[in-house]
Design a protein around this motif. Structure first.
Motif, PDB file in Angstrom:
ATOM      1  N   GLY A 182       0.803  -1.209   0.000  1.00 25.19           N
ATOM      2  CA  GLY A 182       0.000   0.000   0.000  1.00 25.19           C
ATOM      3  C   GLY A 182       0.840   1.266   0.000  1.00 25.19           C
ATOM      4  O   GLY A 182       2.034   1.249  -0.277  1.00 25.19           O
ATOM      5  N   ALA A 183       0.194   2.357   0.324  1.00 24.71           N
ATOM      6  CA  ALA A 183       0.815   3.671   0.263  1.00 24.71           C
ATOM      7  C   ALA A 183       1.749   3.901   1.449  1.00 24.71           C
ATOM      8  O   ALA A 183       1.380   3.708   2.595  1.00 24.71           O
ATOM      9  N   ASN A 184       2.967   4.311   1.140  1.00 26.45           N
ATOM     10  CA  ASN A 184       3.945   4.686   2.154  1.00 26.45           C
ATOM     11  C   ASN A 184       4.203   6.187   2.149  1.00 26.45           C
ATOM     12  O   ASN A 184       4.814   6.706   3.061  1.00 26.45           O
ATOM     13  N   PHE A 185       3.784   6.872   1.102  1.00 30.05           N
ATOM     14  CA  PHE A 185       4.086   8.288   0.917  1.00 30.05           C
ATOM     15  C   PHE A 185       2.905   8.932   0.186  1.00 30.05           C
ATOM     16  O   PHE A 185       2.431   8.384  -0.808  1.00 30.05           O
ATOM     17  N   TYR A 186       2.457  10.074   0.680  1.00 32.05           N
ATOM     18  CA  TYR A 186       1.325  10.777   0.058  1.00 32.05           C
ATOM     19  C   TYR A 186       1.769  12.116  -0.505  1.00 32.05           C
ATOM     20  O   TYR A 186       2.567  12.822   0.110  1.00 32.05           O
ATOM     21  N   ARG A 187       1.219  12.450  -1.673  1.00 33.62           N
ATOM     22  CA  ARG A 187       1.418  13.761  -2.300  1.00 33.62           C
ATOM     23  C   ARG A 187       0.050  14.313  -2.668  1.00 33.62           C
ATOM     24  O   ARG A 187      -0.789  13.604  -3.207  1.00 33.62           O
ATOM     25  N   THR A 188      -0.163  15.591  -2.382  1.00 33.33           N
ATOM     26  CA  THR A 188      -1.407  16.260  -2.769  1.00 33.33           C
ATOM     27  C   THR A 188      -1.197  16.874  -4.141  1.00 33.33           C
ATOM     28  O   THR A 188      -0.337  17.740  -4.314  1.00 33.33           O
ATOM     29  N   LEU A 189      -1.996  16.405  -5.103  1.00 33.54           N
ATOM     30  CA  LEU A 189      -1.835  16.820  -6.496  1.00 33.54           C
ATOM     31  C   LEU A 189      -3.200  17.021  -7.140  1.00 33.54           C
ATOM     32  O   LEU A 189      -4.178  16.378  -6.772  1.00 33.54           O
ATOM     33  N   THR A 190      -3.246  17.903  -8.126  1.00 32.71           N
ATOM     34  CA  THR A 190      -4.460  18.161  -8.894  1.00 32.71           C
ATOM     35  C   THR A 190      -4.436  17.306 -10.154  1.00 32.71           C
ATOM     36  O   THR A 190      -3.474  17.353 -10.930  1.00 32.71           O
ATOM     37  N   ILE A 191      -5.484  16.527 -10.361  1.00 29.55           N
ATOM     38  CA  ILE A 191      -5.551  15.621 -11.509  1.00 29.55           C
ATOM     39  C   ILE A 191      -5.848  16.427 -12.770  1.00 29.55           C
ATOM     40  O   ILE A 191      -6.860  17.115 -12.868  1.00 29.55           O
ATOM     41  N   ALA A 192      -4.944  16.342 -13.743  1.00 30.43           N
ATOM     42  CA  ALA A 192      -5.102  17.069 -15.004  1.00 30.43           C
ATOM     43  C   ALA A 192      -5.727  16.185 -16.078  1.00 30.43           C
ATOM     44  O   ALA A 192      -6.594  16.624 -16.830  1.00 30.43           O
ATOM     45  N   LYS A 193      -5.296  14.920 -16.134  1.00 33.16           N
ATOM     46  CA  LYS A 193      -5.739  14.041 -17.216  1.00 33.16           C
ATOM     47  C   LYS A 193      -5.535  12.597 -16.794  1.00 33.16           C
ATOM     48  O   LYS A 193      -4.548  12.261 -16.158  1.00 33.16           O
ATOM     49  N   ILE A 194      -6.484  11.765 -17.167  1.00 30.97           N
ATOM     50  CA  ILE A 194      -6.372  10.318 -16.967  1.00 30.97           C
ATOM     51  C   ILE A 194      -6.389   9.679 -18.349  1.00 30.97           C
ATOM     52  O   ILE A 194      -7.308   9.906 -19.134  1.00 30.97           O
ATOM     53  N   ARG A 195      -5.350   8.908 -18.649  1.00 28.88           N
ATOM     54  CA  ARG A 195      -5.256   8.239 -19.950  1.00 28.88           C
ATOM     55  C   ARG A 195      -5.458   6.739 -19.749  1.00 28.88           C
ATOM     56  O   ARG A 195      -4.784   6.125 -18.938  1.00 28.88           O
ATOM     57  N   THR A 196      -6.404   6.211 -20.510  1.00 27.13           N
ATOM     58  CA  THR A 196      -6.674   4.773 -20.419  1.00 27.13           C
ATOM     59  C   THR A 196      -6.612   4.155 -21.810  1.00 27.13           C
ATOM     60  O   THR A 196      -6.999   4.781 -22.796  1.00 27.13           O
ATOM     61  N   GLU A 197      -6.106   2.950 -21.855  1.00 27.41           N
ATOM     62  CA  GLU A 197      -6.127   2.144 -23.075  1.00 27.41           C
ATOM     63  C   GLU A 197      -6.746   0.810 -22.699  1.00 27.41           C
ATOM     64  O   GLU A 197      -6.456   0.262 -21.627  1.00 27.41           O
ATOM     65  N   ALA A 198      -7.565   0.295 -23.551  1.00 30.95           N
ATOM     66  CA  ALA A 198      -8.373  -0.889 -23.245  1.00 30.95           C
ATOM     67  C   ALA A 198      -7.569  -2.074 -22.698  1.00 30.95           C
ATOM     68  O   ALA A 198      -7.972  -2.709 -21.744  1.00 30.95           O
ATOM     69  N   HIS A 199      -6.435  -2.371 -23.277  1.00 27.89           N
ATOM     70  CA  HIS A 199      -5.703  -3.575 -22.881  1.00 27.89           C
ATOM     71  C   HIS A 199      -4.433  -3.267 -22.101  1.00 27.89           C
ATOM     72  O   HIS A 199      -3.608  -4.158 -21.896  1.00 27.89           O
ATOM     73  N   ALA A 200      -4.274  -2.033 -21.664  1.00 30.42           N
ATOM     74  CA  ALA A 200      -3.079  -1.652 -20.905  1.00 30.42           C
ATOM     75  C   ALA A 200      -3.161  -2.170 -19.477  1.00 30.42           C
ATOM     76  O   ALA A 200      -4.242  -2.300 -18.908  1.00 30.42           O
ATOM     77  N   GLU A 201      -2.007  -2.472 -18.924  1.00 33.14           N
ATOM     78  CA  GLU A 201      -1.910  -2.965 -17.555  1.00 33.14           C
ATOM     79  C   GLU A 201      -2.145  -1.851 -16.529  1.00 33.14           C
ATOM     80  O   GLU A 201      -2.542  -2.109 -15.404  1.00 33.14           O
ATOM     81  N   TYR A 202      -1.865  -0.620 -16.949  1.00 33.88           N
ATOM     82  CA  TYR A 202      -1.967   0.545 -16.071  1.00 33.88           C
ATOM     83  C   TYR A 202      -2.821   1.635 -16.702  1.00 33.88           C
ATOM     84  O   TYR A 202      -2.926   1.729 -17.913  1.00 33.88           O
ATOM     85  N   VAL A 203      -3.363   2.489 -15.843  1.00 35.79           N
ATOM     86  CA  VAL A 203      -3.998   3.736 -16.253  1.00 35.79           C
ATOM     87  C   VAL A 203      -2.994   4.831 -15.915  1.00 35.79           C
ATOM     88  O   VAL A 203      -2.434   4.851 -14.812  1.00 35.79           O
ATOM     89  N   ASP A 204      -2.713   5.723 -16.854  1.00 34.01           N
ATOM     90  CA  ASP A 204      -1.791   6.831 -16.622  1.00 34.01           C
ATOM     91  C   ASP A 204      -2.540   8.017 -16.035  1.00 34.01           C
ATOM     92  O   ASP A 204      -3.628   8.365 -16.507  1.00 34.01           O
ATOM     93  N   VAL A 205      -1.942   8.645 -15.028  1.00 34.32           N
ATOM     94  CA  VAL A 205      -2.541   9.799 -14.359  1.00 34.32           C
ATOM     95  C   VAL A 205      -1.543  10.948 -14.425  1.00 34.32           C
ATOM     96  O   VAL A 205      -0.420  10.832 -13.936  1.00 34.32           O
TER      97      VAL A 205
END
Length: 87
Positions: free
Chosen positions: A11-34
C-alpha cells in the motif's frame, strides 16, 4: 470495499497532494496513466490493484472537478498509485 491499503500489503507509504489534469486509459493496458498539474511525472494505477474501480472513480471525479487529491504512492520516488484520498 475500502480501497486504502496498509503498507504491509504493498500500500501507500508516501502521500502527495496533487491536482488531476488528465487520466489516460487504453483498453488492454496494464496501467492507467494519471497526469497532474503540479508534477511532470506520469503516475500509474495498476488495473490488477485491489480496489482499482473505486480508486479510478475517485481520480475521475477529481479530474472532472479539477480538484486536488492525496495520491498514496508505494514510496517517495515511486510513480505507482496505491491509494487515493479525497480531502
Amino acid at each position: 470495499m475500502d480501497a486504502s491499503l496498509d503498507p504491509s500489503e504493498g500500500g501507500a507509504n508516501f502521500y502527495r497532494t496533487l491536482t488531476i489534469a488528465k487520466i489516460r486509459t487504453e483498453a488492454h493496458a496494464e496501467y492507467v496513466d494519471v497526469l497532474c498539474l503540479e508534477s511532470a511525472r506520469i503516475y500509474r494505477l495498476g488495473r490488477a490493484r485491489p480496489g482499482f474501480e473505486e480508486l479510478l472513480g475517485r481520480l475521475q471525479h477529481a479530474e472532472l472537478d479539477q480538484r486536488a487529491v492525496s495520491l498514496g504512492l508505494t514510496s517517495e520516488t515511486s510513480d505507482i498509485i496505491a491509494d487515493v484520498q479525497v480531502p
